[in-house]
Motif scaffolding. Sequence first.
Motif, mmCIF file in Angstrom:
data_model
loop_
_atom_site.group_PDB
_atom_site.id
_atom_site.type_symbol
_atom_site.label_atom_id
_atom_site.label_comp_id
_atom_site.label_asym_id
_atom_site.label_seq_id
_atom_site.Cartn_x
_atom_site.Cartn_y
_atom_site.Cartn_z
ATOM 1 N N LYS A 1 -38.597 13.910 91.575
ATOM 2 C CA LYS A 1 -39.138 12.593 91.237
ATOM 3 C C LYS A 1 -38.695 11.548 92.253
ATOM 4 N N ALA A 2 -37.404 11.533 92.560
ATOM 5 C CA ALA A 2 -36.885 10.555 93.527
ATOM 6 C C ALA A 2 -37.479 10.780 94.908
ATOM 7 N N ARG A 3 -37.674 12.054 95.286
ATOM 8 C CA ARG A 3 -38.256 12.363 96.592
ATOM 9 C C ARG A 3 -39.659 11.756 96.705
ATOM 10 N N ALA A 4 -40.451 11.905 95.668
ATOM 11 C CA ALA A 4 -41.808 11.344 95.681
ATOM 12 C C ALA A 4 -41.765 9.824 95.772
ATOM 13 N N GLN A 5 -40.817 9.196 95.072
ATOM 14 C CA GLN A 5 -40.704 7.739 95.124
ATOM 15 C C GLN A 5 -40.278 7.263 96.506
ATOM 16 N N VAL A 6 -39.359 7.991 97.124
ATOM 17 C CA VAL A 6 -38.907 7.626 98.469
ATOM 18 C C VAL A 6 -40.051 7.733 99.468
ATOM 19 N N ILE A 7 -40.800 8.828 99.408
ATOM 20 C CA ILE A 7 -41.917 9.014 100.338
ATOM 21 C C ILE A 7 -42.962 7.930 100.143
ATOM 22 N N GLU A 8 -43.244 7.565 98.896
ATOM 23 C CA GLU A 8 -44.209 6.489 98.675
ATOM 24 C C GLU A 8 -43.695 5.184 99.261
ATOM 25 N N GLY A 9 -42.394 4.921 99.105
ATOM 26 C CA GLY A 9 -41.829 3.713 99.682
ATOM 27 C C GLY A 9 -41.933 3.699 101.202
ATOM 28 N N LEU A 10 -41.680 4.839 101.842
ATOM 29 C CA LEU A 10 -41.818 4.925 103.296
ATOM 30 C C LEU A 10 -43.258 4.704 103.722
ATOM 31 N N TYR A 11 -44.162 5.263 102.950
ATOM 32 C CA TYR A 11 -45.591 5.090 103.228
ATOM 33 C C TYR A 11 -45.965 3.602 103.215
ATOM 34 N N GLN A 12 -45.460 2.891 102.209
ATOM 35 C CA GLN A 12 -45.777 1.468 102.095
ATOM 36 C C GLN A 12 -45.196 0.656 103.255
ATOM 37 N N ARG A 13 -44.043 1.070 103.766
ATOM 38 C CA ARG A 13 -43.414 0.334 104.866
ATOM 39 C C ARG A 13 -44.106 0.596 106.200
ATOM 40 N N LEU A 14 -44.753 1.730 106.345
ATOM 41 C CA LEU A 14 -45.434 2.057 107.601
ATOM 42 C C LEU A 14 -46.720 1.249 107.759
ATOM 43 N N LYS A 15 -46.936 0.775 108.965
ATOM 44 C CA LYS A 15 -48.226 0.178 109.283
ATOM 45 C C LYS A 15 -49.278 1.275 109.379
ATOM 46 N N PRO A 16 -50.546 0.976 109.129
ATOM 47 C CA PRO A 16 -51.590 1.983 109.350
ATOM 48 C C PRO A 16 -51.507 2.554 110.761
ATOM 49 N N GLY A 17 -51.546 3.873 110.865
ATOM 50 C CA GLY A 17 -51.387 4.531 112.153
ATOM 51 C C GLY A 17 -49.946 4.827 112.502
ATOM 52 N N GLY A 18 -48.998 4.443 111.623
ATOM 53 C CA GLY A 18 -47.580 4.681 111.868
ATOM 54 C C GLY A 18 -47.178 6.115 111.572
ATOM 55 N N TYR A 19 -46.061 6.534 112.128
ATOM 56 C CA TYR A 19 -45.636 7.939 112.094
ATOM 57 C C TYR A 19 -44.374 8.128 111.238
ATOM 58 N N LEU A 20 -44.325 9.276 110.577
ATOM 59 C CA LEU A 20 -43.164 9.678 109.791
ATOM 60 C C LEU A 20 -42.612 10.988 110.339
ATOM 61 N N PHE A 21 -41.314 10.989 110.712
ATOM 62 C CA PHE A 21 -40.641 12.176 111.224
ATOM 63 C C PHE A 21 -39.647 12.666 110.177
ATOM 64 N N LEU A 22 -39.783 13.925 109.775
ATOM 65 C CA LEU A 22 -38.862 14.551 108.830
ATOM 66 C C LEU A 22 -38.024 15.607 109.542
ATOM 67 N N GLY A 23 -37.025 16.143 108.851
ATOM 68 C CA GLY A 23 -36.220 17.217 109.398
ATOM 69 C C GLY A 23 -37.017 18.497 109.508
#
Length: 291
Positions: free
Chosen positions: A232-254
């Motif tokens: 549950k927390a993982r999904a909330q964190v990812i949604e928060g990161l999504y909201q902080r990214l500008k359109p076209g922005g990139y997310l790097f995971l391990g």
Amino acid sequence: MKFGGPSRPVLAARDFRLLRDFILERAGLDFEESSMRAFERRLGDRIVELGMESFYDYYKYLRFDVQAESEFEYALERITTAETYLFRQEYQLRAFRDEVLPALHRAHNASRRLVLWSAGCSTGEEVYTLAIILAESGLFQDWSVRVIGSDLSRERVASARRGVFRETSFRTASWLKGRYFTEAADGWHATPEIKSMCHFGQLNLSEPGAMVAVGRVDAVFCRNVLIYFGQKARAQVIEGLYQRLKPGGYLFLGHSESLLNVTTAFELVHLTEDLVYRKPLTVNTHSYPRT
């Protein structure tokens, strides 16, 4: 006659579950049963130091004492892994340097502004690595450039802000010495050119609304952080990161992390040496309704 100090307490299964569930409730971090011995090893001396007799006493202190907030942070620092070093996961950083940075340069050439975020920056090595990559690229001269680092631990954020590193931080990047760091008695200090790009703050990724303080960013590095969160927390964190990214922005995971069964909001981008996630230029409202 007995010699030596107080004996270390033994962690019972019941008390481990109480501590584990409390940490999940407070910080969103989820630990499996296999973590029990690590809890005992990393917190046992602290319990003795506080004059307590058992892990249950420590649990009650963390949960009910009005002055236990700083102790809770201390406990999290002890039980989460903080190992990091400069230019870690170099293949991913090459992909960022060679393919993502030129794309971001083209996309923001008009505004000449770039913001990167290391979410879960520990003692700051990743933040300074990104700043060095930006400097080395030569693409962002006379731009407004910021590399933000955040971490749950106040102690680690304070260390990151100092920008001083020991030899172990250079295990794969000794070439940085003398070029972007100067030696002093207490370690290698980041040069003013690099340090001026780097900004740090304490932040709990699982706390609702906390990420808003970061602002909007062009790329997020959240590597080897999601492994600590429950589903549950993982999904909330990812949604928060999504909201902080500008359109076209990139997310790097391990390298062992993915968004499979978490969200379909991101596009998967195939680079030469890596796969990364990108927020679409046109938002998919069926995935996350807010932008």
